[in-house]
Motif scaffolding. Structure first.
Motif, PDB file in Angstrom:
ATOM      1  N   ARG A   2      47.233  30.686  44.053  1.00  0.00           N
ATOM      2  CA  ARG A   2      46.753  31.823  43.267  1.00  0.00           C
ATOM      3  C   ARG A   2      46.647  33.074  44.140  1.00  0.00           C
ATOM      4  O   ARG A   2      45.939  34.017  43.785  1.00  0.00           O
ATOM      5  CB  ARG A   2      45.398  31.488  42.672  1.00  0.00           C
ATOM      6  N   ALA A   5      47.547  36.242  42.348  1.00  0.00           N
ATOM      7  CA  ALA A   5      46.503  36.748  41.444  1.00  0.00           C
ATOM      8  C   ALA A   5      45.439  37.497  42.238  1.00  0.00           C
ATOM      9  O   ALA A   5      44.972  38.567  41.827  1.00  0.00           O
ATOM     10  CB  ALA A   5      45.886  35.589  40.678  1.00  0.00           C
ATOM     11  N   PHE A   6      45.073  36.943  43.386  1.00  0.00           N
ATOM     12  CA  PHE A   6      44.077  37.611  44.223  1.00  0.00           C
ATOM     13  C   PHE A   6      44.619  38.944  44.742  1.00  0.00           C
ATOM     14  O   PHE A   6      43.887  39.934  44.805  1.00  0.00           O
ATOM     15  CB  PHE A   6      43.686  36.726  45.412  1.00  0.00           C
ATOM     16  N   ASN A   9      44.457  41.382  41.928  1.00  0.00           N
ATOM     17  CA  ASN A   9      43.044  41.760  41.728  1.00  0.00           C
ATOM     18  C   ASN A   9      42.607  42.782  42.767  1.00  0.00           C
ATOM     19  O   ASN A   9      41.970  43.781  42.452  1.00  0.00           O
ATOM     20  CB  ASN A   9      42.143  40.531  41.869  1.00  0.00           C
ATOM     21  N   GLU A  12      44.139  46.113  42.292  1.00  0.00           N
ATOM     22  CA  GLU A  12      43.462  46.799  41.172  1.00  0.00           C
ATOM     23  C   GLU A  12      42.162  47.434  41.645  1.00  0.00           C
ATOM     24  O   GLU A  12      41.820  48.545  41.254  1.00  0.00           O
ATOM     25  CB  GLU A  12      43.121  45.774  40.075  1.00  0.00           C
ATOM     26  N   PHE A  93      31.604  34.259  45.232  1.00  0.00           N
ATOM     27  CA  PHE A  93      31.895  34.252  43.795  1.00  0.00           C
ATOM     28  C   PHE A  93      33.372  33.915  43.569  1.00  0.00           C
ATOM     29  O   PHE A  93      33.720  33.099  42.719  1.00  0.00           O
ATOM     30  CB  PHE A  93      31.547  35.644  43.247  1.00  0.00           C
ATOM     31  N   TRP A  94      34.254  34.532  44.384  1.00  0.00           N
ATOM     32  CA  TRP A  94      35.696  34.273  44.232  1.00  0.00           C
ATOM     33  C   TRP A  94      36.056  32.877  44.742  1.00  0.00           C
ATOM     34  O   TRP A  94      36.850  32.169  44.121  1.00  0.00           O
ATOM     35  CB  TRP A  94      36.513  35.312  45.012  1.00  0.00           C
ATOM     36  N   LEU A  97      35.884  29.790  42.578  1.00  0.00           N
ATOM     37  CA  LEU A  97      36.904  29.565  41.536  1.00  0.00           C
ATOM     38  C   LEU A  97      37.846  28.457  42.020  1.00  0.00           C
ATOM     39  O   LEU A  97      37.850  28.117  43.200  1.00  0.00           O
ATOM     40  CB  LEU A  97      37.673  30.869  41.300  1.00  0.00           C
ATOM     41  N   PRO A  98      38.634  27.899  41.117  1.00  0.00           N
ATOM     42  CA  PRO A  98      39.534  26.809  41.542  1.00  0.00           C
ATOM     43  C   PRO A  98      40.699  27.338  42.382  1.00  0.00           C
ATOM     44  O   PRO A  98      41.843  27.401  41.940  1.00  0.00           O
ATOM     45  CB  PRO A  98      40.012  26.212  40.215  1.00  0.00           C
TER      46      PRO A  98
ATOM     47  N   PHE B  96      36.153  44.045  33.181  1.00  0.00           N
ATOM     48  CA  PHE B  96      37.072  44.137  34.322  1.00  0.00           C
ATOM     49  C   PHE B  96      36.932  42.905  35.213  1.00  0.00           C
ATOM     50  O   PHE B  96      37.926  42.280  35.594  1.00  0.00           O
ATOM     51  CB  PHE B  96      36.770  45.419  35.119  1.00  0.00           C
ATOM     52  N   VAL B  97      35.685  42.561  35.534  1.00  0.00           N
ATOM     53  CA  VAL B  97      35.449  41.399  36.403  1.00  0.00           C
ATOM     54  C   VAL B  97      35.958  40.123  35.715  1.00  0.00           C
ATOM     55  O   VAL B  97      36.614  39.285  36.340  1.00  0.00           O
ATOM     56  CB  VAL B  97      33.946  41.262  36.755  1.00  0.00           C
ATOM     57  N   GLN B 100      39.649  39.823  35.934  1.00  0.00           N
ATOM     58  CA  GLN B 100      40.055  39.424  37.290  1.00  0.00           C
ATOM     59  C   GLN B 100      39.803  37.937  37.514  1.00  0.00           C
ATOM     60  O   GLN B 100      40.637  37.242  38.088  1.00  0.00           O
ATOM     61  CB  GLN B 100      39.281  40.253  38.314  1.00  0.00           C
ATOM     62  N   VAL B 101      38.651  37.484  37.047  1.00  0.00           N
ATOM     63  CA  VAL B 101      38.316  36.059  37.204  1.00  0.00           C
ATOM     64  C   VAL B 101      39.314  35.200  36.428  1.00  0.00           C
ATOM     65  O   VAL B 101      39.826  34.196  36.936  1.00  0.00           O
ATOM     66  CB  VAL B 101      36.866  35.803  36.713  1.00  0.00           C
ATOM     67  N   ARG B 103      42.312  35.891  35.577  1.00  0.00           N
ATOM     68  CA  ARG B 103      43.660  35.928  36.164  1.00  0.00           C
ATOM     69  C   ARG B 103      43.811  34.747  37.134  1.00  0.00           C
ATOM     70  O   ARG B 103      44.901  34.237  37.339  1.00  0.00           O
ATOM     71  CB  ARG B 103      43.851  37.247  36.904  1.00  0.00           C
ATOM     72  N   ILE B 104      42.697  34.307  37.668  1.00  0.00           N
ATOM     73  CA  ILE B 104      42.721  33.197  38.621  1.00  0.00           C
ATOM     74  C   ILE B 104      42.440  31.862  37.939  1.00  0.00           C
ATOM     75  O   ILE B 104      43.177  30.906  38.102  1.00  0.00           O
ATOM     76  CB  ILE B 104      41.696  33.456  39.751  1.00  0.00           C
ATOM     77  N   ARG B 105      41.380  31.800  37.130  1.00  0.00           N
ATOM     78  CA  ARG B 105      41.035  30.474  36.607  1.00  0.00           C
ATOM     79  C   ARG B 105      41.775  30.118  35.323  1.00  0.00           C
ATOM     80  O   ARG B 105      41.913  28.943  35.003  1.00  0.00           O
ATOM     81  CB  ARG B 105      39.519  30.327  36.459  1.00  0.00           C
ATOM     82  N   ARG B 106      42.199  31.102  34.544  1.00  0.00           N
ATOM     83  CA  ARG B 106      43.030  30.881  33.344  1.00  0.00           C
ATOM     84  C   ARG B 106      42.439  29.824  32.421  1.00  0.00           C
ATOM     85  O   ARG B 106      43.111  28.873  32.055  1.00  0.00           O
ATOM     86  CB  ARG B 106      44.450  30.467  33.747  1.00  0.00           C
TER      87      ARG B 106
END
Lengths: 278, 304
Positions: A2, A5-6, A9, A12, A93-94, A97-98, B96-97, B100-101, B103-106
């Protein structure tokens, strides 16, 4: 993976940062003043100043100061992005995530490299374009200039990433900037020493230049970039030989800079991978 | 197939320099439960949660989340985490957050975020920058981002921080809804009333060790107190003493600690068979706060 994606992000987020917009505005102003300088020089081109000489003079005056601006931007941006995410508690927080930590690290740090290199490329490219527009010159070795620019950006990115993850952000910026300035100075001394007659302090300075270039190789790729961007066929080349701007530097030093950056960024990754996140 | 145990922790320990933040811990949390981690400040609750999620590198041990080792990022699929303190950029909005989240965890869409925001009373904040929100509004929005969709597990670290009473009620309802939908919720909180209202089991951490753990009901029942209302408390105390129960007068009643249901049955049969007058008998369940204080004081007294 991913990481992409990061990376998106992070880009952005960077697009919304005042630091980036401020850098673009300053870069724009820099180019505007440079265009004015070129205009004045072009107006006087008939008074014994050939176009390649004028272009070389303009670039010689401008590229080092542009490089300092870009380095400052790189250091401030690089010290704020990932370390900022860590100190604000967002890295945790990031990372919850998986996604692997490598993706978090790579996404954030590569976006920083891309953004800083992009802004720097706009500035250097703009300088080259303005010079070309006024003096119809072409760079001596554009591929070398691009390769050296990449190596130079990577060195600055790697060192600021590692230091800002290891110490206070402001301290990291100061060390990076002072280190960069010092290396640039020693690199200049080594070039001057190279033009000195044998038996003087030349060899000592050259050794100092070589050693400093191995420790923090920001200067060799910068001089290679300068060489690549300078116009060919200028009669002033020989007068500027002592600066190294008119001497083709060994590509090996540029490649070493890339390898050095890879090693330093690996150390930064290693630190991040073992770090306890807030 | 769903794992019967949502979280398995084996020997997880963590040391910060001279401080042993977590002694080797073993814990199992069944699927679908609402589990609380309780303890004083610095007891190791947050370190435990972060160690399990891989945010803090444990010195030893391992954790399995939904059957996968926590070092495997796939173990955090369908797992949501709300940190105790996260500072979003002032210009960023919850939407927005969330984008973004996602986009990663889907795993969920914007409609899920809107749904969660409605439940938490913060739907009107989705487009507002965090920099223009109060602490409570930020917390509600952060919970909505974490809890949107259908997570299998929720790790909530002090989710009540900054919430007003209405926000706490909405949070409690949200946790109940998620649990009813089959999610496992693991909660760190200092608000014992909140925990008692929503959690079915808990572990008490003290100085990085589990001091007690189990279903809250069983923990409270085991350490219950009976209050017997009587105009003759002295007679009641004497009567109970025959069965080895120690009563303490408390105004027009007697308070008797009971070790379990057997003691309770003994007390009621003695009273029923005697001539001692009493107007009521009430099993006073400890509050979670009482239990917490007792466990902490027991540990401080060296009774391990």
């Amino acid at each position: 993976m991913r990481t992409g994606a990061f990376f998106l992000n992070s880009m952005e987020q960077l697009a919304r940062r005042r630091l980036v917009s401020a850098a673009l505005v300053i870069g724009g102003l820099f180019l505007a003043f440079f265009a004015l300088l070129c205009h004045l020089m072009a107006s006087n081109a008939g008074n014994g100043l050939s176009s390649p000489d004028a272009a070389l003079g303009a670039l010689f005056l401008t590229l080092p100061s542009a490089a300092y601006l870009c380095a400052a931007f790189q250091f401030i941006l690089g010290s704020s992005l990932l370390p900022g995410e860590i100190s604000a508690g967002r890295a945790g927080f990031w990372a919850a995530l998986p996604v692997s930590r490598l993706s978090v690290f790579a996404g954030f740090s590569l976006s920083c490299l891309a953004c800083a290199s992009g802004v720097s490329a706009l500035l250097f490219g703009g300088i080259e374009a303005v010079t070309g527009a006024f003096f119809r010159n072409s760079p001596t070795d554009l591929p070398l200039a691009i390769l050296a620019f990449m190596a130079w950006s990577c060195v600055l990115w790697a060192v600021v990433t590692l230091l800002s993850m290891s110490m206070n952000r402001i301290v990291a910026i100061i060390i990076c900037f002072c280190g960069y300035g010092l290396m640039n100075f020693i690199g200049g001394l080594a070039q001057i020493a190279g033009a000195m007659p044998q038996g003087g302090p030349g060899p000592a300075f050259r050794i100092a230049g070589l050693v400093s270039g191995l420790i923090f190789p920001s200067d060799p790729p910068f001089r290679a970039m300068m060489y690549g961007l300078m116009p060919a066929g200028s009669s002033m080349e020989q007068f500027l030989a002592f600066t190294g701007a008119a001497v083709r530097p060994p590509v090996l030093l540029t490649l070493y800079s890339l390898a050095w950056s890879a090693a330093v960024i690996w150390l930064a990754w290693r630190r991040f991978s073992r770090q306890d996140l807030k | 197939m769903q794992e019967p145990t949502a979280l398995v922790v084996r020997g997880v320990s963590k040391r910060y320099g001279p401080i042993e933040a977590l002694h080797p811990l073993d814990l199992e949390i069944p699927n679908g439960s609402v589990f609380a981690l309780l303890g004083s400040n610095g007891a190791g609750k947050t370190t435990f949660m972060k160690s399990v999620l891989g945010l803090v590198r444990p010195d030893a041990g391992k954790a399995l989340i939904l059957g996968r080792e926590s070092s495997d990022p796939r173990s955090r699929r369908s797992v949501r985490y709300l940190p105790e303190s996260v500072r979003f950029s002032g210009w960023a909005t919850p939407l927005f957050v969330f984008r973004q989240v996602e986009r990663i965890r889907r795993e969920s869409g914007e409609s899920d975020l809107r749904d969660a925001s409605l439940r938490l009373g913060c739907a009107d904040l989705l487009g507002r920058p965090f920099g223009k929100m109060s602490q409570g509004q930020i917390q509600r929005s952060a919970i909505a981002i974490a809890a949107s969709g259908s997570p299998a597990m929720l790790f909530l670290d002090e989710p009540s921080n900054g919430l007003d009473p209405e926000g706490r009620i909405l949070l409690r309802n949200m946790i109940r809804d998620r649990a009813a939908a089959g999610a496992t919720v693991i909660l760190n909180s200092h608000l014992l009333g909140e925990v008692e209202a929503v959690c079915d089991s808990a572990a008490f951490l003290r100085e990085g060790r589990i001091a007690a753990s189990g279903e809250i009901d069983s923990l409270l029942r085991y350490k219950g107190v009976v209050r017997i209302q009587s105009h003759s408390p002295g007679a009641v105390i004497d009567l109970l003493a025959q069965a080895g129960l120690v009563g303490t007068p408390d105004g027009p009643s007697v308070v008797v600690p009971v070790a379990g249901e057997r003691d309770l049955r003994t007390a009621t049969s003695l009273l029923a068979a005697s001539e001692v007058p009493f107007t009521g008998i009430q099993l006073v369940r400890e509050s979670l706060e009482d239990l917490f204080l007792r466990i902490i004081s027991r540990q401080e007294g060296g009774d391990k």
